[in-house]
Design an enzyme around this catalytic site. Sequence first.
Site, mmCIF file in Angstrom:
data_model
loop_
_atom_site.group_PDB
_atom_site.id
_atom_site.type_symbol
_atom_site.label_atom_id
_atom_site.label_comp_id
_atom_site.label_asym_id
_atom_site.label_seq_id
_atom_site.Cartn_x
_atom_site.Cartn_y
_atom_site.Cartn_z
ATOM 1 N N SER A 112 27.307 48.907 41.690
ATOM 2 C CA SER A 112 28.548 49.618 42.017
ATOM 3 C C SER A 112 28.326 51.103 41.814
ATOM 4 O O SER A 112 27.491 51.490 40.978
ATOM 5 C CB SER A 112 29.684 49.164 41.096
ATOM 6 O OG SER A 112 30.769 50.099 41.158
ATOM 7 N N TYR B 27 32.288 47.025 32.413
ATOM 8 C CA TYR B 27 31.903 46.786 33.812
ATOM 9 C C TYR B 27 30.868 47.824 34.233
ATOM 10 O O TYR B 27 29.828 47.489 34.793
ATOM 11 C CB TYR B 27 33.140 46.884 34.694
ATOM 12 C CG TYR B 27 32.889 46.792 36.176
ATOM 13 C CD1 TYR B 27 32.718 47.945 36.957
ATOM 14 C CD2 TYR B 27 32.824 45.557 36.811
ATOM 15 C CE1 TYR B 27 32.494 47.860 38.312
ATOM 16 C CE2 TYR B 27 32.609 45.474 38.184
ATOM 17 C CZ TYR B 27 32.449 46.629 38.918
ATOM 18 O OH TYR B 27 32.219 46.545 40.280
HETATM 19 N N1 LIG Z 1 35.210 45.353 46.195
HETATM 20 C C1 LIG Z 1 34.743 46.506 45.768
HETATM 21 O O1 LIG Z 1 35.321 47.577 46.010
HETATM 22 C C2 LIG Z 1 33.499 46.558 44.947
HETATM 23 C C3 LIG Z 1 32.848 45.397 44.526
HETATM 24 N N2 LIG Z 1 31.669 45.526 43.813
HETATM 25 C C4 LIG Z 1 30.940 44.337 43.393
HETATM 26 O O2 LIG Z 1 30.746 43.491 44.509
HETATM 27 C C5 LIG Z 1 30.693 42.125 44.072
HETATM 28 C C6 LIG Z 1 31.677 41.298 44.872
HETATM 29 O O3 LIG Z 1 32.946 41.877 44.678
HETATM 30 P P1 LIG Z 1 34.195 41.476 45.610
HETATM 31 O O4 LIG Z 1 33.726 40.900 46.894
HETATM 32 O O5 LIG Z 1 35.069 42.666 45.624
HETATM 33 O O6 LIG Z 1 34.853 40.332 44.716
HETATM 34 P P2 LIG Z 1 35.896 39.183 45.077
HETATM 35 O O7 LIG Z 1 36.587 38.890 43.802
HETATM 36 O O8 LIG Z 1 36.673 39.538 46.281
HETATM 37 O O9 LIG Z 1 34.946 37.921 45.442
HETATM 38 C C7 LIG Z 1 34.132 37.433 44.428
HETATM 39 C C8 LIG Z 1 33.404 36.235 44.949
HETATM 40 O O10 LIG Z 1 32.595 35.728 43.902
HETATM 41 C C9 LIG Z 1 33.065 34.451 43.471
HETATM 42 N N3 LIG Z 1 32.995 34.462 42.014
HETATM 43 C C10 LIG Z 1 33.718 35.232 41.171
HETATM 44 N N4 LIG Z 1 33.355 34.980 39.897
HETATM 45 C C11 LIG Z 1 32.390 34.025 39.960
HETATM 46 C C12 LIG Z 1 31.619 33.346 38.993
HETATM 47 N N5 LIG Z 1 31.774 33.603 37.698
HETATM 48 N N6 LIG Z 1 30.718 32.443 39.405
HETATM 49 C C13 LIG Z 1 30.552 32.181 40.731
HETATM 50 N N7 LIG Z 1 31.252 32.813 41.704
HETATM 51 C C14 LIG Z 1 32.152 33.711 41.307
HETATM 52 C C15 LIG Z 1 34.469 34.305 44.040
HETATM 53 O O11 LIG Z 1 34.815 32.967 44.311
HETATM 54 P P3 LIG Z 1 35.463 32.024 43.142
HETATM 55 O O12 LIG Z 1 36.462 32.873 42.401
HETATM 56 O O13 LIG Z 1 36.063 30.896 43.890
HETATM 57 O O14 LIG Z 1 34.323 31.620 42.258
HETATM 58 C C16 LIG Z 1 34.314 35.085 45.340
HETATM 59 O O15 LIG Z 1 33.635 34.301 46.296
HETATM 60 C C17 LIG Z 1 30.973 42.166 42.568
HETATM 61 O O16 LIG Z 1 29.753 42.120 41.859
HETATM 62 C C18 LIG Z 1 31.642 43.515 42.364
HETATM 63 O O17 LIG Z 1 31.423 44.016 41.063
HETATM 64 C C19 LIG Z 1 31.124 46.740 43.486
HETATM 65 C C20 LIG Z 1 31.766 47.883 43.867
HETATM 66 C C21 LIG Z 1 32.989 47.882 44.606
HETATM 67 C C1 LIG Z 2 34.020 50.694 42.563
HETATM 68 C C2 LIG Z 2 34.227 49.733 41.428
HETATM 69 O O1 LIG Z 2 33.142 48.876 41.292
HETATM 70 C C3 LIG Z 2 35.500 49.000 41.629
HETATM 71 O O2 LIG Z 2 36.250 49.212 40.440
HETATM 72 C C4 LIG Z 2 36.839 48.068 40.026
HETATM 73 O O3 LIG Z 2 37.516 47.910 39.016
HETATM 74 C C5 LIG Z 2 36.485 46.956 40.828
HETATM 75 O O4 LIG Z 2 35.968 46.035 39.903
HETATM 76 C C6 LIG Z 2 35.474 47.506 41.835
HETATM 77 O O5 LIG Z 2 34.264 46.866 41.587
#
Ligand SMILES: NC(=O)C1=CN([C@@H]2O[C@H](COP(=O)(O)OP(=O)(O)OC[C@H]3O[C@@H](n4cnc5c(N)ncnc54)[C@H](OP(=O)(O)O)[C@@H]3O)[C@@H](O)[C@H]2O)C=CC1
Ligand SMILES: C[C@H](O)[C@@H]1OC(=O)[C@H](O)[C@@H]1O
Length: 255
Positions: free
Chosen positions: A145, A158
């Site tokens: 991130s 985080y």
């Molecule tokens: N969206 C953003 O703006 C940003 C996201 N990120 C990173 O990108 C990644 C994805 O984020 P994002 O798509 O936004 O997240 P979402 O919460 O939208 O999706 C997360 C996905 O992961 C699954 N998941 C969550 N926790 C677990 C777990 N413990 N074990 C297995 N599967 C899990 C969820 O399904 P289920 O809950 O059914 O398991 C879902 O498919 C993360 O690592 C996040 O930190 C980084 C920067 C910005």
């Molecule tokens: C950009 C960051 O990763 C963003 O901040 C949050 O709190 C969410 O978890 C996203 O990952």
Amino acid sequence: MYLPSFNLEGKLAVVTGSTKGIGRAIALAYAEAGANVILISRTETELLRVKSEIEAYGRKAYTICSDVKDYSYIIEQVDFIIGQTPIDIWVNNAGMNIRSEALDVTEDEWDRIVDINMKSSFFLAQAAAKRMKNYKQGKIINISSVGGHVALPTGVVYAMTKSALIQMTKNLAMECGKYGINVNAIGPWYFPTSLTEKLLEDKQYVSDILSRTPLNRLGKLEELAGTAVFLGSEASNYITGQTIFVDGGMTIYGF
Ligand SMILES: NC(=O)C1=CN([C@@H]2O[C@H](COP(=O)(O)OP(=O)(O)OC[C@H]3O[C@@H](n4cnc5c(N)ncnc54)[C@H](OP(=O)(O)O)[C@@H]3O)[C@@H](O)[C@H]2O)C=CC1
Ligand SMILES: C[C@H](O)[C@@H]1OC(=O)[C@H](O)[C@@H]1O
């Protein structure tokens, strides 16, 4: 030939957290680029939905219903699925956040965020590399991130885990290069997903985000998935240990 292949025809990709948001976008982009995909998340119904979406591209999709913190079980299931075939791409995408001020962080919050974002990502990357080593090739992609590179008001724990993924990427790249394994990371800025839904409902917060974003808009999931396809393809064969920030220019904006 000066145009290396971006095609993932016949490759097998594992994407953790692939039923929603960034993980689902990456899984579908991989299928569109020709790959078969192993999907991992905690919700069976959503796994089956994305499995159908991938099969609609004429690709094979496999599902593992598990929390990434149960990484030994996940690896057992992956081994059962792959048999004697290689894992070409492993994407450590699953991640979570509990947003609290540093002075309010509890041990339980620390343990939960660190277990998912850092410990599971490391041991899954280690398992992927052990299997890729036998085939002298493979691509490991860690989803970090911008919050692991600059300070954001979204939680110190985080941020620490995301920063750790950037360093883990460098060390694994250094150690696994001799096995022909590329290890890179992607650092997203804000993308509209369920993880950020609540934050992005706050108009002032979105205005603050855009004021720090030269492209003056949030990212589109397909724009991030494109980076994952590049890093999973032969086009990135001489890139390793790097973090590509898909951030609209945010991390270079020093106003
Ligand atoms: N969206 C953003 O703006 C940003 C996201 N990120 C990173 O990108 C990644 C994805 O984020 P994002 O798509 O936004 O997240 P979402 O919460 O939208 O999706 C997360 C996905 O992961 C699954 N998941 C969550 N926790 C677990 C777990 N413990 N074990 C297995 N599967 C899990 C969820 O399904 P289920 O809950 O059914 O398991 C879902 O498919 C993360 O690592 C996040 O930190 C980084 C920067 C910005
Ligand atoms: C950009 C960051 O990763 C963003 O901040 C949050 O709190 C969410 O978890 C996203 O990952």
